[in-house]
Design a protein around this motif. Structure first.
Motif, PDB file in Angstrom:
ATOM      1  N   ALA A 156       0.851  -1.197   0.000  1.00 59.26           N
ATOM      2  CA  ALA A 156       0.000   0.000   0.000  1.00 59.26           C
ATOM      3  C   ALA A 156       0.885   1.245   0.000  1.00 59.26           C
ATOM      4  O   ALA A 156       1.926   1.286   0.672  1.00 59.26           O
ATOM      5  N   GLU A 157       0.492   2.248  -0.770  1.00 61.27           N
ATOM      6  CA  GLU A 157       1.210   3.526  -0.790  1.00 61.27           C
ATOM      7  C   GLU A 157       0.657   4.395   0.339  1.00 61.27           C
ATOM      8  O   GLU A 157      -0.473   4.876   0.281  1.00 61.27           O
ATOM      9  N   THR A 158       1.444   4.592   1.393  1.00 62.17           N
ATOM     10  CA  THR A 158       0.986   5.332   2.574  1.00 62.17           C
ATOM     11  C   THR A 158       1.257   6.825   2.478  1.00 62.17           C
ATOM     12  O   THR A 158       0.554   7.616   3.084  1.00 62.17           O
ATOM     13  N   ASP A 159       2.287   7.208   1.762  1.00 60.37           N
ATOM     14  CA  ASP A 159       2.640   8.605   1.517  1.00 60.37           C
ATOM     15  C   ASP A 159       3.141   8.693   0.084  1.00 60.37           C
ATOM     16  O   ASP A 159       3.429   7.661  -0.541  1.00 60.37           O
ATOM     17  N   PRO A 160       3.251   9.901  -0.463  1.00 62.63           N
ATOM     18  CA  PRO A 160       3.786  10.005  -1.821  1.00 62.63           C
ATOM     19  C   PRO A 160       5.144   9.333  -1.946  1.00 62.63           C
ATOM     20  O   PRO A 160       6.075   9.659  -1.199  1.00 62.63           O
ATOM     21  N   PHE A 161       5.221   8.331  -2.821  1.00 61.13           N
ATOM     22  CA  PHE A 161       6.448   7.597  -3.122  1.00 61.13           C
ATOM     23  C   PHE A 161       6.933   6.734  -1.955  1.00 61.13           C
ATOM     24  O   PHE A 161       8.073   6.291  -1.947  1.00 61.13           O
ATOM     25  N   VAL A 162       6.076   6.494  -0.956  1.00 62.70           N
ATOM     26  CA  VAL A 162       6.415   5.634   0.181  1.00 62.70           C
ATOM     27  C   VAL A 162       5.412   4.487   0.217  1.00 62.70           C
ATOM     28  O   VAL A 162       4.196   4.711   0.233  1.00 62.70           O
ATOM     29  N   TYR A 163       5.927   3.251   0.244  1.00 64.94           N
ATOM     30  CA  TYR A 163       5.094   2.059   0.176  1.00 64.94           C
ATOM     31  C   TYR A 163       5.323   1.201   1.418  1.00 64.94           C
ATOM     32  O   TYR A 163       6.444   1.160   1.963  1.00 64.94           O
ATOM     33  N   GLU A 164       4.273   0.519   1.849  1.00 65.09           N
ATOM     34  CA  GLU A 164       4.349  -0.279   3.076  1.00 65.09           C
ATOM     35  C   GLU A 164       3.838  -1.691   2.809  1.00 65.09           C
ATOM     36  O   GLU A 164       2.861  -1.891   2.089  1.00 65.09           O
ATOM     37  N   PHE A 165       4.522  -2.687   3.405  1.00 62.57           N
ATOM     38  CA  PHE A 165       4.108  -4.082   3.290  1.00 62.57           C
ATOM     39  C   PHE A 165       4.666  -4.839   4.489  1.00 62.57           C
ATOM     40  O   PHE A 165       5.567  -4.356   5.191  1.00 62.57           O
ATOM     41  N   GLY A 166       4.111  -6.019   4.736  1.00 62.17           N
ATOM     42  CA  GLY A 166       4.572  -6.799   5.877  1.00 62.17           C
ATOM     43  C   GLY A 166       4.086  -8.239   5.788  1.00 62.17           C
ATOM     44  O   GLY A 166       3.339  -8.614   4.882  1.00 62.17           O
ATOM     45  N   PHE A 167       4.505  -9.079   6.770  1.00 60.46           N
ATOM     46  CA  PHE A 167       4.102 -10.484   6.763  1.00 60.46           C
ATOM     47  C   PHE A 167       4.300 -11.075   8.159  1.00 60.46           C
ATOM     48  O   PHE A 167       4.984 -10.506   9.021  1.00 60.46           O
ATOM     49  N   THR A 168       3.688 -12.223   8.378  1.00 60.86           N
ATOM     50  CA  THR A 168       3.927 -13.065   9.549  1.00 60.86           C
ATOM     51  C   THR A 168       4.175 -14.490   9.056  1.00 60.86           C
ATOM     52  O   THR A 168       3.724 -14.876   7.971  1.00 60.86           O
ATOM     53  N   HIS A 169       4.880 -15.265   9.887  1.00 52.27           N
ATOM     54  CA  HIS A 169       5.129 -16.663   9.516  1.00 52.27           C
ATOM     55  C   HIS A 169       5.315 -17.469  10.794  1.00 52.27           C
ATOM     56  O   HIS A 169       5.815 -16.966  11.809  1.00 52.27           O
ATOM     57  N   LYS A 170       4.908 -18.759  10.727  1.00 49.76           N
ATOM     58  CA  LYS A 170       4.927 -19.605  11.924  1.00 49.76           C
ATOM     59  C   LYS A 170       6.240 -20.338  12.116  1.00 49.76           C
ATOM     60  O   LYS A 170       6.643 -20.617  13.246  1.00 49.76           O
ATOM     61  N   GLU A 171       6.918 -20.692  11.013  1.00 53.43           N
ATOM     62  CA  GLU A 171       8.101 -21.531  11.114  1.00 53.43           C
ATOM     63  C   GLU A 171       9.374 -20.702  11.189  1.00 53.43           C
ATOM     64  O   GLU A 171       9.480 -19.633  10.587  1.00 53.43           O
TER      65      GLU A 171
END
Length: 392
Positions: free
Chosen positions: A260-275
């Motif tokens: 997702a673009e949160t600010d002009p030219f700034v993008y955000e992403f993330g994840f979780t994992h169990k192993e």
């Protein structure tokens, strides 16, 4: 009292206490005056507050001399100046002309005490201003004065943000840096700067984010099993309507992360994992992988002590907190087997004692049964035969 040229009467409060302040006494019936005239400028001007070197106090015979640098002021900072009319002209019209290069304006001072005037000074550009004081349309003999305007100290106003002043005194990010969470981070040769933003709901410190963007195949972050880590990607090329994608690899698995673009030219992403393991993260802009991609993210063991304090739990391969080896779960708590064995042994001893006590009571009742005679078994003669009597 008439003072000679270049000398002026001291103020009334100084005049009344001057002899006393000098330790001189005056005989009864006499009026004593000690140095009622002092050598001073016609209209001495002096800096009052908000400049680099503040004076301790104002004296009537002090002040800035003609064409001297009267004060040093930072861009956009306010400095207060005062000047005193030693000629004590009633209802005088005071006006200042301010010149800096080809720019000039008027400053209207205010009278704060009889014959004492005050004005504020502030400028955005660096340089030297020329101030001229006019009284009733005539410039004072001491005028003009200089005021040096120097670069703003952005480090004092924005500590640790790496900002510098621009030509108008605004604290901005220097060339070769971008703004990250209010601070300026060096872009170096990063086309797209990627950095960890939130780990398990906790924002990364600005100092950590400013150290550098993540380099190719560097360990860009560490997150525990089942916890979320979020990244931000700063497009230093500032491409409009760019499509940023993030592809995650863990073992034989791979999937695209929502971006997702949160600010002009700034993008955000993330994840979780169990192993547990190391994830490989690839970042693409308009389907072209950026030069500093991929990066690595470590998935570490979950800290069950933080999630379940004092329960003696350890994470399994899927990040589920279970009782550790050598413990057993009882009522939601993990109890060491040795402790559990001791408790069970104590319970066994108590049960054995209770059984023994009950058995003794049972045997006692069985022994007493030979002495018990039921009333139905008793036979009495009619009439009753007395077999003996006596007294105590």
């Amino acid at each position: 009292i008439t003072c000679p040229d270049g000398y002026y009467k001291v103020s009334e409060d100084v005049f009344d206490t001057q002899c006393q302040d000098k330790g001189l006494s005056c005989q009864d019936g006499y009026s004593c005056y000690c140095q009622p005239c002092i050598k001073a400028l016609d209209v001495p001007m002096f800096p009052w507050s908000g400049y680099e070197d503040e004076p301790s106090e104002f004296n009537q015979d002090s002040g800035c001399y003609k064409m001297s640098v009267c004060a040093v002021v930072q861009q956009r900072k306010f400095a207060v100046f005062r000047f005193y009319d030693n000629l004590r002209r009633d209802n005088a019209t005071m006006l200042l002309h301010n010149h800096m290069g080809f720019i000039w304006d008027f400053i209207h001072p205010r009278e704060v005490e009889p014959f004492l005037y005050e004005f504020e000074y502030s400028r955005e550009e660096t340089g030297v201003s020329i101030l001229e004081i006019f009284v009733d349309g005539e410039m004072t003999p001491e005028s003009p004065f200089q005021v040096a305007v120097i670069d703003r100290d952005c480090e004092a106003d924005y500590p640790g943000k790496n900002r510098i002043p621009d030509a108008r005194g605004e604290c901005v990010c220097p060339s070769g840096t971008v703004e990250v969470e209010g601070a300026c981070a060096s872009t170096d040769d990063h086309e797209v700067g990627v950095y960890p933003y939130i780990v398990d709901g906790v924002h990364s410190s600005v100092d950590t984010m400013l150290q550098s963007f993540c380099d190719k195949m560097s360990l860009c972050g560490t997150v525990q099993q089942t916890k979320e880590i979020r990244f931000k990607a700063q497009d230093n090329r500032k491409r409009s309507n760019a499509t940023v994608t993030a592809l995650m690899h863990i073992g034989q698995e791979e999937w695209n992360l929502p971006v997702a673009e949160t600010d002009p030219f700034v993008y955000e992403f993330g994840f979780t994992h169990k192993e547990r393991g190391v994830a490989i993260l690839e970042i693409f802009v308009d389907e072209v992988q950026i030069p500093h991609s991929p990066i690595r993210v470590e998935i570490a063991s979950r800290n069950c002590d933080a999630d379940f304090p004092r329960r003696r739990m350890n994470p399994n391969d899927l990040g589920v907190c279970l009782c550790a080896d050598g413990t057993i779960q009882i009522a939601g708590e993990c109890v060491p087997i040795d402790t559990f064995a001791g408790i069970m042994a104590a319970i066994g001893v108590l049960i054995a004692l209770q059984i023994g006590y009950c058995f003794v009571q049972y045997r006692r009742r069985k022994s007493d049964e030979v002495w018990h005679v039921n009333p139905e078994e008793l036979n009495f003669s009619h009439p009753v035969e007395v077999i003996g009597q006596g007294a105590f």
